[in-house]
Design a protein around this motif. Structure first.
Motif, mmCIF file in Angstrom:
data_model
loop_
_atom_site.group_PDB
_atom_site.id
_atom_site.type_symbol
_atom_site.label_atom_id
_atom_site.label_comp_id
_atom_site.label_asym_id
_atom_site.label_seq_id
_atom_site.Cartn_x
_atom_site.Cartn_y
_atom_site.Cartn_z
ATOM 1 N N MET A 1 86.881 20.512 30.948
ATOM 2 C CA MET A 1 86.068 21.189 31.982
ATOM 3 C C MET A 1 85.471 20.154 32.917
ATOM 4 O O MET A 1 84.894 19.155 32.470
ATOM 5 N N PRO A 2 85.627 20.303 34.255
ATOM 6 C CA PRO A 2 85.094 19.306 35.183
ATOM 7 C C PRO A 2 83.583 19.266 35.133
ATOM 8 O O PRO A 2 82.931 20.247 34.776
ATOM 9 N N PRO A 3 82.970 18.122 35.468
ATOM 10 C CA PRO A 3 81.522 18.014 35.444
ATOM 11 C C PRO A 3 80.888 18.909 36.488
ATOM 12 O O PRO A 3 81.503 19.247 37.497
ATOM 13 N N LEU A 4 79.646 19.296 36.209
ATOM 14 C CA LEU A 4 78.925 20.138 37.155
ATOM 15 C C LEU A 4 78.687 19.399 38.452
ATOM 16 O O LEU A 4 78.345 18.211 38.459
ATOM 17 N N GLU A 5 78.889 20.102 39.572
ATOM 18 C CA GLU A 5 78.629 19.524 40.876
ATOM 19 C C GLU A 5 77.184 19.781 41.266
ATOM 20 O O GLU A 5 76.622 20.829 40.948
ATOM 21 N N PRO A 6 76.552 18.841 41.948
ATOM 22 C CA PRO A 6 75.161 19.064 42.335
ATOM 23 C C PRO A 6 75.051 20.173 43.367
ATOM 24 O O PRO A 6 75.906 20.339 44.226
ATOM 25 N N VAL A 7 73.997 20.974 43.255
ATOM 26 C CA VAL A 7 73.743 22.035 44.215
ATOM 27 C C VAL A 7 73.142 21.408 45.470
ATOM 28 O O VAL A 7 72.277 20.541 45.398
ATOM 29 N N ASP A 8 73.641 21.823 46.626
ATOM 30 C CA ASP A 8 73.080 21.354 47.887
ATOM 31 C C ASP A 8 71.695 21.987 48.043
ATOM 32 O O ASP A 8 71.569 23.182 48.287
ATOM 33 N N ASP A 9 70.657 21.157 47.886
ATOM 34 C CA ASP A 9 69.292 21.686 47.929
ATOM 35 C C ASP A 9 68.978 22.316 49.277
ATOM 36 O O ASP A 9 68.276 23.328 49.345
ATOM 37 N N ARG A 10 69.485 21.726 50.361
ATOM 38 C CA ARG A 10 69.212 22.286 51.682
ATOM 39 C C ARG A 10 69.838 23.658 51.836
ATOM 40 O O ARG A 10 69.217 24.580 52.390
ATOM 41 N N LEU A 11 71.063 23.814 51.358
ATOM 42 C CA LEU A 11 71.726 25.116 51.417
ATOM 43 C C LEU A 11 70.963 26.130 50.573
ATOM 44 O O LEU A 11 70.715 27.264 51.014
ATOM 45 N N GLN A 12 70.582 25.745 49.368
ATOM 46 C CA GLN A 12 69.881 26.660 48.481
ATOM 47 C C GLN A 12 68.547 27.103 49.074
ATOM 48 O O GLN A 12 68.206 28.293 49.039
ATOM 49 N N GLN A 13 67.804 26.159 49.657
ATOM 50 C CA GLN A 13 66.522 26.509 50.269
ATOM 51 C C GLN A 13 66.722 27.410 51.485
ATOM 52 O O GLN A 13 65.966 28.366 51.706
ATOM 53 N N ALA A 14 67.755 27.115 52.295
ATOM 54 C CA ALA A 14 68.030 27.940 53.473
ATOM 55 C C ALA A 14 68.382 29.366 53.065
ATOM 56 O O ALA A 14 67.903 30.340 53.671
ATOM 57 N N ALA A 54 85.153 34.932 39.312
ATOM 58 C CA ALA A 54 86.565 35.023 38.943
ATOM 59 C C ALA A 54 87.397 33.965 39.654
ATOM 60 O O ALA A 54 88.262 33.326 39.044
ATOM 61 N N VAL A 55 87.130 33.758 40.939
ATOM 62 C CA VAL A 55 87.888 32.750 41.689
ATOM 63 C C VAL A 55 87.581 31.346 41.166
ATOM 64 O O VAL A 55 88.480 30.511 41.017
ATOM 65 N N LEU A 56 86.325 31.076 40.880
ATOM 66 C CA LEU A 56 85.967 29.760 40.348
ATOM 67 C C LEU A 56 86.630 29.512 39.000
ATOM 68 O O LEU A 56 87.053 28.375 38.705
ATOM 69 N N GLN A 57 86.730 30.539 38.178
ATOM 70 C CA GLN A 57 87.413 30.395 36.895
ATOM 71 C C GLN A 57 88.890 30.095 37.102
ATOM 72 O O GLN A 57 89.468 29.241 36.412
ATOM 73 N N LEU A 58 89.520 30.815 38.047
ATOM 74 C CA LEU A 58 90.938 30.559 38.325
ATOM 75 C C LEU A 58 91.159 29.138 38.852
ATOM 76 O O LEU A 58 92.179 28.505 38.562
ATOM 77 N N ARG A 59 90.195 28.647 39.632
ATOM 78 C CA ARG A 59 90.299 27.291 40.174
ATOM 79 C C ARG A 59 89.801 26.236 39.192
ATOM 80 O O ARG A 59 89.833 25.051 39.499
ATOM 81 N N ARG A 60 89.334 26.678 38.031
ATOM 82 C CA ARG A 60 88.801 25.788 37.012
ATOM 83 C C ARG A 60 87.659 24.939 37.558
ATOM 84 O O ARG A 60 87.584 23.729 37.322
ATOM 85 N N ARG A 61 86.794 25.631 38.272
ATOM 86 C CA ARG A 61 85.599 24.993 38.819
ATOM 87 C C ARG A 61 84.373 25.501 38.086
ATOM 88 O O ARG A 61 84.354 26.634 37.600
ATOM 89 N N PRO A 62 83.317 24.690 37.976
ATOM 90 C CA PRO A 62 82.092 25.159 37.309
ATOM 91 C C PRO A 62 81.457 26.321 38.055
ATOM 92 O O PRO A 62 81.518 26.394 39.280
ATOM 93 N N LEU A 63 80.840 27.225 37.313
ATOM 94 C CA LEU A 63 80.294 28.436 37.907
ATOM 95 C C LEU A 63 78.929 28.243 38.565
ATOM 96 O O LEU A 63 78.699 28.655 39.699
ATOM 97 N N MET A 64 78.012 27.639 37.844
ATOM 98 C CA MET A 64 76.618 27.704 38.246
ATOM 99 C C MET A 64 76.281 27.031 39.584
ATOM 100 O O MET A 64 75.493 27.586 40.351
ATOM 101 N N PRO A 65 76.804 25.871 39.911
ATOM 102 C CA PRO A 65 76.403 25.317 41.211
ATOM 103 C C PRO A 65 76.702 26.241 42.374
ATOM 104 O O PRO A 65 75.890 26.393 43.281
ATOM 105 N N THR A 66 77.862 26.886 42.338
ATOM 106 C CA THR A 66 78.230 27.770 43.440
ATOM 107 C C THR A 66 77.514 29.110 43.354
ATOM 108 O O THR A 66 77.004 29.625 44.350
ATOM 109 N N LEU A 67 77.466 29.696 42.152
ATOM 110 C CA LEU A 67 76.822 30.996 42.009
ATOM 111 C C LEU A 67 75.330 30.942 42.295
ATOM 112 O O LEU A 67 74.735 31.938 42.711
#
Length: 328
Positions: A1-14, A54-67
């Motif tokens: 499983m790939p490592p978690l990617e950091p959440v863009d704080d600016r995007l999240q705050q916006a 579902a798309v993130l799972q198919l791409r084998r990407r971590p869920l939480m940073p994007t969700l």
């Protein structure tokens, strides 16, 4: 499983500020249209998050940073407000899933989409299912049980629960003057569509908050509202039966102010430079009026936004070329 990617704080705050600024519109929509708005919101939010997961799972990407960045919830909220209240359950699900799949992840996810995801999802269901997309409820209360029966298809509301919108009524009007329409048609309020005028003022309040917090810039909203006002003023012939509506009517009807402050300001699919943002907004305003007046759809905002999304690279090149010519 790939490592978690950091959440863009600016995007999240916006995204948090955008969701907060949408709350007045959600409250006013609920006040006028009842539980159907909240049912739409629940269905679009769950569908958007499920499609993205579902798309993130198919791409084998971590869920939480994007969700957890909030962008899917913003698109879901915009769709819930744009779709008719008490529409069939599969309509908000289809719109939200299409927004995530074809408007966002088809191009690689957040930050890569050339089109506004919410407007792409809305346009797809508008073209595919035109009849339920024009079945708007009258601004009156419907109890929760009746609303659920209507949405999930195991009951029917009274025959008079739905009506044509003000934009629809104006587009098909052939004989009544504007004064007669406002006096006799329940879809019309004081200055615009009944309910829609207050809803647009709520979006104006939310937009003012975003401007104050500098989450968005003023260029695209000003360009859109100014161009819509000017073209509707130039084409306005008063209260005659062939009138296309006053400038104030167009500003306070349909999804005008939702579009000006929450849709065309989307940072990825919209223009980046201040000059291009002005032109982008102006193009959306003109196209919205043209589609409303002579097109096949009563409110052409979604199609106007998508068409101008295609023009963003050309607008940026145009502004850059002008800047280069002015440099000594």
């Amino acid at each position: 499983m790939p490592p978690l990617e950091p959440v863009d704080d600016r995007l999240q705050q916006a995204m948090k500020w955008v969701l907060l600024a949408l709350l007045p519109g959600v409250f006013v929509a609920f006040w006028f249209y009842g539980w159907g708005v909240l049912i739409n919101l629940i269905l679009t939010a769950l569908s958007a998050l499920a499609a993205e997961a579902a798309v993130l799972q198919l791409r084998r990407r971590p869920l939480m940073p994007t969700l957890s960045d909030g962008s899917a919830l913003v698109s879901a909220t915009l769709l819930a407000l744009a779709l008719p209240a008490y529409c069939p359950w599969w309509l908000p699900i289809s719109a939200a899933a299409s927004a995530m799949l074809f408007g966002k992840h088809l191009y690689g996810g957040v930050g890569n989409n050339p089109f506004n995801p919410a407007m792409l999802g809305f346009a797809l269901v508008m073209v595919t299912f035109p009849q339920p997309m024009t079945h708007w409820p009258s601004p009156h209360g419907v109890d929760l049980l009746s609303g659920l029966q209507q949405v999930f298809g195991f009951g029917k509301l009274p025959d008079a629960w739905a009506q044509a919108t003000a934009l629809d009524s104006l587009r098909i009007n052939k004989s009544l003057t504007m004064d007669e329409l406002f006096a006799s048609n329940p879809a019309f309020g004081h200055f615009g569509g009944r309910g829609a005028e207050w809803l647009n003022l709520a979006f104006l309040a939310g937009g003012a908050l975003l401007l104050h917090r500098r989450v968005i810039s003023w260029h695209a909203p000003l360009g859109m509202l100014a161009s819509l006002f000017i073209i509707s003023l130039l084409c306005w012939n008063g209260s005659g039966s062939d009138s296309h509506g006053s400038p104030v009517f167009h500003l306070l009807t349909g999804a005008t102010l939702l579009g000006a402050f929450f849709i065309i300001t989307e940072p990825v699919s919209g223009a980046k430079s201040p000059g291009a943002r002005l032109l982008f907004g102006a193009g959306v305003g003109v196209l919205t009026y043209l589609i409303r007046t002579w097109g096949g759809y009563p409110d052409g905002l979604a199609f106007a936004v998508l068409l101008m999304n295609l023009c963003v690279p050309a607008l940026e090149r145009f502004i850059l070329a002008r800047q280069n010519r002015t440099v000594p």
